[in-house]
Design an enzyme around this catalytic site. Structure first.
Site, short mmCIF file in Angstrom:
data_model
loop_
_atom_site.label_atom_id
_atom_site.label_comp_id
_atom_site.label_asym_id
_atom_site.label_seq_id
_atom_site.Cartn_x
_atom_site.Cartn_y
_atom_site.Cartn_z
N ASP A 113 -5.50 -7.20 -1.62
CA ASP A 113 -6.17 -8.12 -2.55
C ASP A 113 -6.54 -9.39 -1.79
O ASP A 113 -5.86 -9.78 -0.83
CB ASP A 113 -5.22 -8.51 -3.68
N HIS A 162 -2.10 -2.15 2.46
CA HIS A 162 -2.17 -0.69 2.37
C HIS A 162 -3.16 -0.12 3.39
O HIS A 162 -3.98 -0.84 3.94
CB HIS A 162 -2.57 -0.29 0.95
N SER A 202 -1.08 -14.55 3.83
CA SER A 202 -1.89 -14.87 4.99
C SER A 202 -3.17 -14.08 5.01
O SER A 202 -3.89 -14.03 4.02
CB SER A 202 -1.08 -14.62 6.27
#
Length: 287
Positions: free
Chosen positions: A92, A149, A254
């Protein structure tokens, strides 16, 4: 540039990055209910965190701030793109930059670029596979889901921990701190995929307590030298991760940089700097 921005940038150079980050890490692991509940409640209010997506919706049900920050999502919260050959967004956030790696340099922002070789731990042989290839930089804001992911199926070849500074990686510092992502502490994960070599670079930042991977656990902090762990054919059991599987996480957030070799992928109509992205969305297709 506003005066307060000038002060913020100046403080980035003067601050004891690692001391601040380690102290924040200790606080984030505190299990005292009054302390951790105050930290979590203040964070949720300040950043507008959407807890309806979380597997555990009550933010105060987590034992520590770190557990809250790296919270798992409900199984259907991030559906994976259905295209069989899709390459997925790994996290995200917002895609701050994406494009071609030109002359061994990766575009950062506002006229700044940084060295591919330096990013990958000053190893020219490691960088050679990605020269002329493609990159995408995904910035994770504080409110985002902070697990990373796999964009596609991959077999882990190598993991490199590169020590460095811990500048903030927000848009302001990206536009004004030269070689930002090649200066910050980072973990480089190299995979062999059906699209050739792929690198996922997890970049640390100010108050990032640590970076974890699913195969090695806690990777940072470590001694102040480059550390390389090689996997692959010599490993007793090769580490293979499927598309969409979790590969790592930030304990405080980050940036993730995705690298592919030349003529391997083509970016789709990703929002780029125009809007947010979510893990599992279509990022690229085979070239």
């Amino acid at each position: 540039m506003h005066f307060k921005d000038q002060i913020f940038l100046a403080s980035q150079y003067a601050a004891p990055h690692h001391l601040v980050s380690r102290l924040m890490g200790l606080a984030s692991d505190c299990r005292t209910p009054a302390v951790k509940n105050w930290m979590i409640s203040r964070f949720v209010r300040r950043y507008g965190v959407d807890m309806t997506e979380a597997l555990i919706e009550d933010p105060l049900a987590y034992d520590t701030f770190n557990q809250f920050f790296t919270r798992a999502l409900k199984p259907d919260a991030r559906p994976l793109d259905a295209e069989p050959h899709s390459i997925l967004c790994p996290a995200d956030g917002a895609i701050s930059q994406l494009g071609r790696i030109e002359h061994g340099r990766i575009f950062q922002a506002k006229g700044h670029s940084y060295s591919l070789t330096a990013l990958l731990g000053d190893d020219s042989a490691r960088a050679a596979e990605f020269m002329g290839g493609d990159f995408a930089t995904v910035y994770l804001s504080p409110r985002d889901y902070h697990r990373v992911h796999m964009p596609c199926d991959g077999t882990l070849r190598e993991m490199v921990h590169v020590p460095g500074r811990l500048f903030s990686v927000n848009p302001l510092t990206a536009g004004h701190v030269p070689e930002l992502f090649a200066r910050n502490e980072r973990v480089v994960c190299l995979f062999d995929t059906e699209y050739g070599p792929m690198a996922l670079v997890l970049v640390g930042a100010m108050i990032v307590a640590s970076i974890e991977t699913v195969w090695a656990g806690l990777v940072t902090p470590h001694k102040r030298k480059v550390r390389t762990v090689r996997y692959g054919e010599s490993a007793r059991a090769p580490i293979q991760l499927a598309k969409g599987a979790e590969m790592g996480r930030f304990l405080l957030g980050s940036t993730v940089i995705v690298l592919f070799g030349p003529n391997r992928v083509r970016w789709t109509d990703t929002p780029s700097v125009r809007g947010p992205v979510r893990m599992g969305e279509l990022l690229a297709l085979p070239a």
